[in-house]
Write an enzyme that holds these catalytic residues in place. Structure first.
Site, PDB file in Angstrom:
ATOM      1  N   HIS A 192     -28.186  64.988  57.779  1.00 28.25           N
ATOM      2  CA  HIS A 192     -27.824  65.516  56.463  1.00 28.25           C
ATOM      3  C   HIS A 192     -27.599  67.031  56.451  1.00 28.25           C
ATOM      4  CE1 HIS A 192     -28.817  61.656  54.739  1.00 28.25           C
ATOM      5  NE2 HIS A 192     -30.051  61.712  55.180  1.00 28.25           N
ATOM      6  N   HIS A 216     -27.312  57.538  52.418  1.00 27.74           N
ATOM      7  CA  HIS A 216     -27.348  56.798  53.676  1.00 27.74           C
ATOM      8  C   HIS A 216     -26.376  55.627  53.611  1.00 27.74           C
ATOM      9  CE1 HIS A 216     -31.435  58.447  52.935  1.00 27.74           C
ATOM     10  NE2 HIS A 216     -31.192  58.970  54.108  1.00 27.74           N
TER      11      HIS A 216
END
Lengths: 201, 331
Positions: free
Chosen positions: B57, B218
């Site tokens: 991320h 995700h």
């Protein structure tokens, strides 16, 4: 009365590690439908890590589970992985100092692990998680002391749990937001437990 | 999906090596090297702020360690929470003697591991927890405490970090972080999937002309999936959904973050911002400190999220306070 010792635990873990080679992508695919698609990869790594973990003693089943719990906790921080480490730690505490654990103890051990995982993760029975499969096996193995029968019953119980919950919605985690769409799908944690039971039986 | 990497198993550690080698203000630490901390270490007398989460991320999570932001960050494998040991290390390394705020997204693995770490250290270090819960697509308003933390957590980092730098105590920093979370809403859209290193397939599939509204960082399924329309129409729906959930006490000033998920060009983010800024003006909202760029990504996922942080005077001044990390400089 049949028992299990460190060598039996190690043999089962090695079988599970070997089985994960085949299961990894299947479990990733099942997880991708409900979550982030990494359950297979994570479990393959964690089971491989515990397979190579050095137990402090070849005589103490608890020490073996303790080494496995630590190896699992180091290998991942995922929710399912942390729950797995929690279960192994529960096994370790309950079998500490025992050279041979009666097989009839497996059902209460699984029940204790189930309760510890519920306390840690916040899920309850019926939410359609790995807990429901563990609960099914814990109940099926009550009073069972024969290894072959235990294996057969564990496989039967997990397959029945998969079938039962396939038609029900996931009630926890992100999947509960689209619960109706989870009907017809297997929970990846429950599927993993069922497939591993089949593989080591 | 092609990736520049060596072995999938080394993906995270090699990225952390490169991140710290390129940025001398942060270093790797912790028993397994899975904590990023400020190079100068914890400052005595300042409340520490520790965060953590899965890799994949960047700039979140490890990228926000720095002056006026986080003190430490534990990091897990791609899309997996950090392990218990790394969470313990992050708390210990953030402690300057006045306690540590654990500030992270509301994900199961992160929560379990930070909870266990806090319990194991409770005799040594006082800790508190604030969870990012800004993703409005991840739970209904009635269950807002179950919402996940996504790009809007950057506002909580910035605001709590600035508060800690003022010398405030742990309860004050905690309350301010909670206030920032309560003031922030986010929604994302995905145009193309991402793939975990080592995985044979993308995490999800989307048709060539499809878009998914509300998708998680995700690849968790969102609210709807349909044919891709214009940027203005997409921005309209995202902002309508965010404004419908504005906090009851919201004032007239708002900061907006238009965030890229990894594979979306900055040009497209500015096209979204262009429309969003007009729409907010039409809603009588004044934009303060707009942010456009890649702040919280999902590997090579294409798409964007929009976050709104509704400001009062305190949040506004803390947001403007000087801060520095490898990916963001304020003041």
């Amino acid at each position: 009365m049949s028992t299990f010792a460190v060598k039996d635990v190690k043999a089962i873990v090695s079988k599970a590690a070997a089985a994960m080679v085949e299961l990894e992508q299947e479990l990733n695919a099942a997880d991708a439908k409900l979550g982030d698609g990494d359950t297979g990869g994570m479990l393959a790594r964690v089971i491989s890590a515990i397979d190579t973990a050095a137990a402090a003693s070849d005589e103490d089943v608890g020490a073996c589970f303790s080494a496995y719990a630590k190896a699992a906790a180091v290998a991942t921080g995922s929710s399912l992985g942390t729950l797995f480490a929690t279960a192994l730690m529960t096994f370790a505490k309950s079998t500490k100092g025992q050279e041979a654990v009666p097989l009839s103890e497996l059902a209460p051990l699984l029940a204790k692990a189930r309760d510890a995982m519920m306390a840690r993760g916040g899920a309850t029975l019926g939410d359609k998680t790995v807990l429901d499969a563990i609960d099914a096996v814990a109940r099926a193995l009550e009073g069972v002391g024969d290894p072959q029968e235990a294996k057969r019953l564990a496989v039967e119980a997990t397959q029945a749990a998969l079938l039962e919950f396939r038609g029900r919605p996931n009630k926890i985690g992100r999947a509960r937001m689209f619960a109706d769409q989870t009907i017809g799908l297997d929970d990846p944690g429950m599927l993993a437990f069922a497939e591993l039971c089949k593989a080591v039986a | 999906m092609k990736k520049l990497m060596n072995a999938p198993g080394n993906f995270v550690d090699e990225a952390l090596d490169g991140l710290t080698m390129a940025n001398p203000s942060i270093v790797r630490d912790g028993e397994n090297g899975r904590v990023i901390r400020r190079a100068e270490g914890a400052r005595k007398g300042k409340v520490g702020i520790a965060s953590g989460g899965g890799s994949g991320h960047l700039p979140l999570f490890t990228g926000y360690v720095g002056q006026g932001l986080l003190d430490t960050c534990s990091i897990g494998n791609v899309f997996e929470g950090p392990n218990v040991g790394s969470c313990m290390d992050a708390i210990k390394l953030a402690d300057g003697g006045r306690g540590v705020l654990r500030l992270y997204g509301n994900y199961g693995g992160d929560r379990m591991n930070f909870d266990m770490a806090g319990e194991m250290l409770e005799d040594e270090i006082r800790t508190t927890t604030v969870l990012g819960t800004d993703d409005i697509a991840s739970a209904s308003p009635e269950e807002s405490a179950k919402r996940r933390g996504v790009a809007g957590i950057v506002y909580a980092y910035k605001i709590a970090g600035a508060k800690a730098e003022t010398g405030a105590d742990l309860d004050e920093v905690t309350a301010t972080a909670a206030k920032a979370v309560a003031a922030t809403r986010t929604i994302g859209v995905a145009l193309a999937p991402c793939q975990v290193p080592g995985s044979a397939k993308p995490t999800f599939t989307l048709g060539e002309n499809e878009i998914e509204m509300g998708m998680g960082i995700h690849g968790e399924p969102g609210i709807w999936r349909n044919t891709l329309t214009s940027a203005d129409e997409i921005a309209d729906e995202m902002l309508d959904r965010l404004l419908a959930e504005a906090p009851q006490n919201a004032g007239s000033e708002v900061s907006i973050l238009v965030n890229g998920l990894g594979a979306t060009p900055l040009e497209e983010l500015f096209i979204l911002y262009r429309h969003a800024s007009r729409k907010l003006a039409a809603a009588d909202l004044t934009i303060v400190q707009p942010l456009v760029g890649n702040f919280v990504t999902s590997m090579e996922m294409a798409g964007a999220s929009i976050s709104l942080c509704f400001l009062d005077e305190e949040l506004k001044s803390l947001l403007a306070a000087p801060a520095y990390c490898p990916f963001w400089r304020v003041g």
